[in-house]
Scaffold this active site. Structure first.
Site, PDB file in Angstrom:
ATOM      1  N   ARG A 143      -6.131  -3.133  -1.480  1.00 20.18           N
ATOM      2  CA  ARG A 143      -5.166  -1.821  -0.917  1.00 20.18           C
ATOM      3  C   ARG A 143      -4.078  -1.638  -2.180  1.00 20.18           C
ATOM      4  NH1 ARG A 143      -1.368  -4.462  -1.991  1.00 20.18           N
ATOM      5  NH2 ARG A 143      -0.064  -2.772  -1.299  1.00 20.18           N
ATOM      6  N   ARG A 165      -9.510   6.638   2.350  1.00 20.40           N
ATOM      7  CA  ARG A 165      -8.411   6.658   2.313  1.00 20.40           C
ATOM      8  C   ARG A 165      -7.778   7.977   1.690  1.00 20.40           C
ATOM      9  NH1 ARG A 165      -4.701   1.354   1.677  1.00 20.40           N
ATOM     10  NH2 ARG A 165      -3.330   2.877   3.098  1.00 20.40           N
ATOM     11  N   ASP A 190       1.693   6.099  -4.631  1.00 14.70           N
ATOM     12  CA  ASP A 190       0.288   6.402  -4.421  1.00 14.70           C
ATOM     13  C   ASP A 190      -0.366   7.912  -4.784  1.00 14.70           C
ATOM     14  OD1 ASP A 190       1.126   4.477  -2.018  1.00 14.70           O
ATOM     15  OD2 ASP A 190      -0.999   4.293  -2.036  1.00 14.70           O
TER      16      ASP A 190
HETATM   17  O1  MRU Z   1      -1.190   1.149   2.226  1.00 11.65           O
HETATM   18  P1  MRU Z   1      -1.095   0.512   0.918  1.00 11.65           P
HETATM   19  O2  MRU Z   1      -0.753  -1.091   0.992  1.00 11.65           O
HETATM   20  O3  MRU Z   1      -2.197   0.638   0.102  1.00 11.65           O
HETATM   21  O4  MRU Z   1       0.135   1.099   0.212  1.00 11.65           O
HETATM   22  C1  MRU Z   1       0.455   0.794  -0.995  1.00 11.65           C
HETATM   23  C2  MRU Z   1       1.877   1.363  -1.557  1.00 11.65           C
HETATM   24  O5  MRU Z   1       2.480   2.178  -0.900  1.00 11.65           O
HETATM   25  C3  MRU Z   1       1.942   0.975  -3.111  1.00 11.65           C
HETATM   26  O6  MRU Z   1       3.443   1.035  -3.352  1.00 11.65           O
HETATM   27  C4  MRU Z   1       1.307   2.005  -3.787  1.00 11.65           C
HETATM   28  O7  MRU Z   1      -0.041   1.893  -3.668  1.00 11.65           O
HETATM   29  C5  MRU Z   1       1.595   1.752  -5.237  1.00 11.65           C
HETATM   30  S1  MRU Z   1       0.606   0.541  -5.787  1.00 11.65           S
HETATM   31  C6  MRU Z   1       0.922  -0.034  -7.289  1.00 11.65           C
END
Ligand code: MRU
Length: 361
Positions: free
Chosen positions: A52, A89, A241
């Site tokens: 993730r 996702r 993201d």
């Molecule tokens: O749901 P996730 O764990 O994939 O979310 C990750 C985040 O929100 C991070 O802050 C984001 O992906 C930035 S990663 C460098």
């Protein structure tokens, strides 16, 4: 980064043709790897959050497409595999960006050579991500250094979710400046938001900061505002993201509330992200698709019992509904600056175009 003395990336290809990842669903309790041998393996790893974090989701999707082409690299197969990976996702734009990049790189390649070309492109995406994150670290560390010079004491940085090396291929985005500052001898301490419902802060950020020896304290998500009111937070640095071409920052749910608290308390709020996270097609963060995940992640928590068993327990009454929206959007007006591999800019279209003038057209 190193775990018990061994240098790791979060994803790497094997001579067998499979791809190895760190299984993040087992952290912080077990550090184990998992081999992805097919499109289905890669899609499953992204969907279930074995991997993730926006840049790593992109890298895994790139390898997932390459894996899919090993048996059949026809145009139809490419389209079908890209569709399947894209559906895993929806919010992190790095996923669509990486798929598009691999597709473009193999478009003119003969069918028999496409899988190898896709693997090579996935490798380049990973290598570039490492270099970009390293550069983000150096630019962001200057901010920490300046803050330390003014404060003449340890710098307290608050971060949300996990935007460290585990979320990328190496180094991280929000945590890269912290690693760079720490490695340069600047005293830095991190307030780690636990980040319900999946607790990426408590389990992943705390794990990786601990492995690198960075002083940190895990806090409940709602403590940040209080700490800011009492002068205990010098900077907030988060990842993203998807960031619009106008500087609105989409990140793990709860980020927006931290930005509001930071603004109310005069605490600088930075988002750190590579160019692959910028969605130039969007000018308004409200247009970003926010992932809705299983309510089970809210109604239950997973952890290790004192007897050493990993268990999931319910914390919400059986009859109560639960809503699990995984991200929120912080408007650019609340963001002090965006730290990218090219430097630091204002969270606005004009600011981003100063760093990426080639996007003006
Ligand atoms: O749901 P996730 O764990 O994939 O979310 C990750 C985040 O929100 C991070 O802050 C984001 O992906 C930035 S990663 C460098």
């Amino acid at each position: 980064m190193r775990i018990s003395g061994t240098a790791y990336r979060t994803i790497w290809p094997l001579p067998s043709g499979a791809v190895r990842v760190i299984d993040q669903s087992r952290l912080p309790f077990e550090f184990v790897t998992l081999d992805l041998a097919s499109l289905e393996d890669a899609a499953h790893a992204i969907r279930t959050m074995v991997v993730r974090g926006a840049p790593l989701i992109g890298a895994t999707a790139a390898y997932g497409l390459a894996l899919a082409l090993r048996a059949d690299a026809s145009d139809e197969r490419i389209a079908e595999a890209a569709r399947a990976l894209r559906a895993t996702r929806p919010t992190a734009v790095n996923l669509a960006w990486a798929l598009e990049r691999v597709r473009r790189s193999i478009a003119a390649v003969p069918v028999a050579a496409r899988a190898a070309a896709a693997f090579a492109e996935a490798g380049r995406i990973c290598d570039e991500d490492v270099e970009q994150c390293r550069a983000i670290g150096l630019h962001g560390a200057k901010i920490i250094r300046e803050t330390a010079a003014k404060a003449r004491r340890r710098v307290n940085v608050l971060t949300h979710c996990n935007a460290g090396w585990l979320a990328c291929v190496d180094w991280g985005t929000a945590l890269a400046p912290i690693y760079a500052a720490h490695d340069a001898g600047i005293a830095v301490h991190v307030w780690v938001d636990e980040t319900r419902p999946r607790n990426q802060g408590a389990s992943l950020t705390a794990f990786e900061l601990g492995a690198h020896g960075v002083p940190h304290t895990v806090i409940v998500d709602n403590l940040g505002g209080h700490l800011m009111q009492h002068g205990e937070v010098d900077l907030v640095i988060v990842g993203s993201d998807r960031t619009t071409g106008a500087g609105d920052v989409c990140n793990k749910v709860g980020t927006y509330l931290k930005a509001l608290a930071a603004r109310d308390n005069g605490v600088p709020f930075y988002a750190a992200l590579p160019v692959s996270t910028i969605d130039w097609s969007l000018a308004d963060g409200r247009a970003i698709e926010i992932e809705a995940r299983d309510a089970l992640e809210v109604t239950h928590v997973t952890g290790r019992t004192d007897a050493g068993v990993i268990e999931r327990v319910r914390v919400v009454p059986e009859a109560s509904a639960a809503l699990n929206l995984a991200f929120d959007v912080t408007p650019g007006r609340l963001v002090t600056g965006i730290i990218t591999e090219r430097g630091v800019c204002a969270a606005s279209r004009a600011g981003l175009l100063q760093l990426y003038p080639e996007r003006a057209a």
